[in-house]
Design a protein around this motif. Structure first.
Motif, PDB file in Angstrom:
ATOM      1  N   ILE A  30      -6.055 -13.861  -0.024  1.00 16.86           N
ATOM      2  CA  ILE A  30      -6.004 -13.262  -1.359  1.00 16.86           C
ATOM      3  C   ILE A  30      -5.136 -14.106  -2.279  1.00 16.86           C
ATOM      4  O   ILE A  30      -5.474 -14.322  -3.449  1.00 16.86           O
ATOM      5  N   ALA A  31      -4.026 -14.616  -1.752  1.00 15.59           N
ATOM      6  CA  ALA A  31      -3.144 -15.466  -2.557  1.00 15.59           C
ATOM      7  C   ALA A  31      -3.897 -16.692  -3.048  1.00 15.59           C
ATOM      8  O   ALA A  31      -3.746 -17.120  -4.205  1.00 15.59           O
ATOM      9  N   GLU A  32      -4.730 -17.256  -2.185  1.00 12.09           N
ATOM     10  CA  GLU A  32      -5.523 -18.419  -2.579  1.00 12.09           C
ATOM     11  C   GLU A  32      -6.521 -18.051  -3.671  1.00 12.09           C
ATOM     12  O   GLU A  32      -6.732 -18.808  -4.621  1.00 12.09           O
ATOM     13  N   ALA A  33      -7.133 -16.867  -3.541  1.00 11.16           N
ATOM     14  CA  ALA A  33      -8.094 -16.427  -4.557  1.00 11.16           C
ATOM     15  C   ALA A  33      -7.415 -16.194  -5.891  1.00 11.16           C
ATOM     16  O   ALA A  33      -7.966 -16.512  -6.957  1.00 11.16           O
ATOM     17  N   ASP A  65     -12.185 -11.123 -13.019  1.00  9.09           N
ATOM     18  CA  ASP A  65     -12.826 -12.444 -12.967  1.00  9.09           C
ATOM     19  C   ASP A  65     -12.756 -13.028 -11.558  1.00  9.09           C
ATOM     20  O   ASP A  65     -13.698 -13.676 -11.094  1.00  9.09           O
ATOM     21  N   VAL A  66     -11.629 -12.798 -10.886  1.00  8.07           N
ATOM     22  CA  VAL A  66     -11.465 -13.282  -9.515  1.00  8.07           C
ATOM     23  C   VAL A  66     -12.491 -12.600  -8.620  1.00  8.07           C
ATOM     24  O   VAL A  66     -13.153 -13.243  -7.797  1.00  8.07           O
ATOM     25  N   LEU A  67     -12.643 -11.301  -8.790  1.00  9.08           N
ATOM     26  CA  LEU A  67     -13.603 -10.552  -7.986  1.00  9.08           C
ATOM     27  C   LEU A  67     -15.020 -11.101  -8.146  1.00  9.08           C
ATOM     28  O   LEU A  67     -15.783 -11.194  -7.179  1.00  9.08           O
ATOM     29  N   ALA A  68     -15.361 -11.433  -9.375  1.00  8.00           N
ATOM     30  CA  ALA A  68     -16.720 -11.903  -9.666  1.00  8.00           C
ATOM     31  C   ALA A  68     -17.065 -13.185  -8.917  1.00  8.00           C
ATOM     32  O   ALA A  68     -18.239 -13.477  -8.693  1.00  8.00           O
ATOM     33  N   LYS A  69     -16.049 -13.951  -8.510  1.00  9.51           N
ATOM     34  CA  LYS A  69     -16.292 -15.229  -7.838  1.00  9.51           C
ATOM     35  C   LYS A  69     -16.384 -15.095  -6.315  1.00  9.51           C
ATOM     36  O   LYS A  69     -16.766 -16.042  -5.636  1.00  9.51           O
ATOM     37  N   GLN A 127     -16.041 -11.868   1.576  1.00 13.83           N
ATOM     38  CA  GLN A 127     -16.276 -10.463   1.329  1.00 13.83           C
ATOM     39  C   GLN A 127     -15.097  -9.574   1.703  1.00 13.83           C
ATOM     40  O   GLN A 127     -14.832  -8.584   1.029  1.00 13.83           O
ATOM     41  N   SER A 128     -14.373  -9.926   2.776  1.00 16.41           N
ATOM     42  CA  SER A 128     -13.231  -9.095   3.150  1.00 16.41           C
ATOM     43  C   SER A 128     -12.124  -9.203   2.112  1.00 16.41           C
ATOM     44  O   SER A 128     -11.394  -8.238   1.859  1.00 16.41           O
ATOM     45  N   VAL A 129     -11.990 -10.376   1.485  1.00 15.22           N
ATOM     46  CA  VAL A 129     -11.024 -10.546   0.401  1.00 15.22           C
ATOM     47  C   VAL A 129     -11.446  -9.694  -0.787  1.00 15.22           C
ATOM     48  O   VAL A 129     -10.628  -8.987  -1.383  1.00 15.22           O
ATOM     49  N   ALA A 130     -12.730  -9.739  -1.104  1.00 20.57           N
ATOM     50  CA  ALA A 130     -13.247  -8.947  -2.224  1.00 20.57           C
ATOM     51  C   ALA A 130     -13.054  -7.468  -1.960  1.00 20.57           C
ATOM     52  O   ALA A 130     -12.674  -6.710  -2.861  1.00 20.57           O
ATOM     53  N   PHE A 131     -13.336  -7.029  -0.736  1.00 17.17           N
ATOM     54  CA  PHE A 131     -13.184  -5.616  -0.388  1.00 17.17           C
ATOM     55  C   PHE A 131     -11.742  -5.157  -0.606  1.00 17.17           C
ATOM     56  O   PHE A 131     -11.487  -4.116  -1.214  1.00 17.17           O
TER      57      PHE A 131
END
Length: 228
Positions: free
Chosen positions: A7-10, A22-26, A33-37
């Motif tokens: 998540i820190a990287e995202a 905006d981060v989520l959209a990428k 997907q687990s990061v997005a979740f």
């Protein structure tokens, strides 16, 4: 690499501007997907926590019950929460982007909605504003109405859940139909299934509570139909 490191990287993209949405959209590919979740649950949870006009310490602590957060990762988890809470974008934007992200994968959206229910009921009160929030998120996720009804039955405080609602079946359904539904729910609740569809290992604690409720509902229906 823990989910929080990823998540820190995202979030590093935010150094150049932009929002959490905006981060989520990428985060579109399966490895992400687990990061997005995780970001989605925290972001919507942060906005829902304010739905009743205030954020309680118990609601914040509820995140620790949905996600296992090691002491060294607490700062990163808090950063995501605060970014979402401060974001001027409404929860509708997040819900819509998440719905598009997991289009065709309703079970992931069900998992996410359950995490939100857990957070909403963390303080023991189910505020009308929280109910409206969750119903709107479920609508934007285009989930089967039985999903909301099942979660509502399980999480509503001080009310004995209707076992039929918990399983998402009708009182008029025959036992063969109800048994098939129960088996499908147990199968889909297995931790391996959750991980496979993008729920991070840190959030598998959700499955424990869900499986217990599913089995209790099935046992109650069996007792009801047992010969006198």
């Amino acid at each position: 690499m823990s989910i929080w490191t990823r998540i820190a990287e995202a979030l590093s993209a935010l150094a150049g501007g932009g929002s959490l949405a905006d981060v989520l959209a990428k985060l579109r590919t399966p490895p992400e997907q687990s990061v997005a979740f995780t970001i989605a649950v925290i972001a919507l949870g942060a906005k829902m926590a304010k739905a009743d006009g205030h954020v309680t310490r118990r609601e914040v602590e509820a995140f620790r019950e949905v996600f296992r957060i090691a002491p060294e990762d607490e700062a990163q988890a808090a950063r995501v929460y605060n970014l979402a809470r401060q974001d001027v974008a409404g929860f509708e934007l997040y819900a819509d982007r998440i719905a598009r992200m997991f289009r065709g994968r309703p079970q992931v959206l069900e998992d996410l909605l359950e995490g939100l229910f857990h957070i909403a009921l963390a303080d023991g009160d189910y505020h009308p504003a929280e109910d409206a929030f969750l119903r709107e998120v479920a609508r934007r996720f285009a989930l089967d109405p039985r999903v909301f009804r099942s979660l509502h039955a399980r999480y509503l405080p001080d009310v004995t859940p209707d076992p039929y609602d918990v399983l998402g079946v009708e009182h008029s359904d025959d036992m063969r139909t109800i048994r098939a539904r129960w088996r499908a729910l147990v199968r889909d609740t297995h931790p391996d299934r959750l991980v496979a569809r993008g729920v991070p290992e840190e959030a598998i604690t959700l499955a424990t509570r869900r499986l217990a409720a599913i089995n209790e509902a099935w046992e109650a229906i069996q007792r009801e139909h047992a010969p006198a």
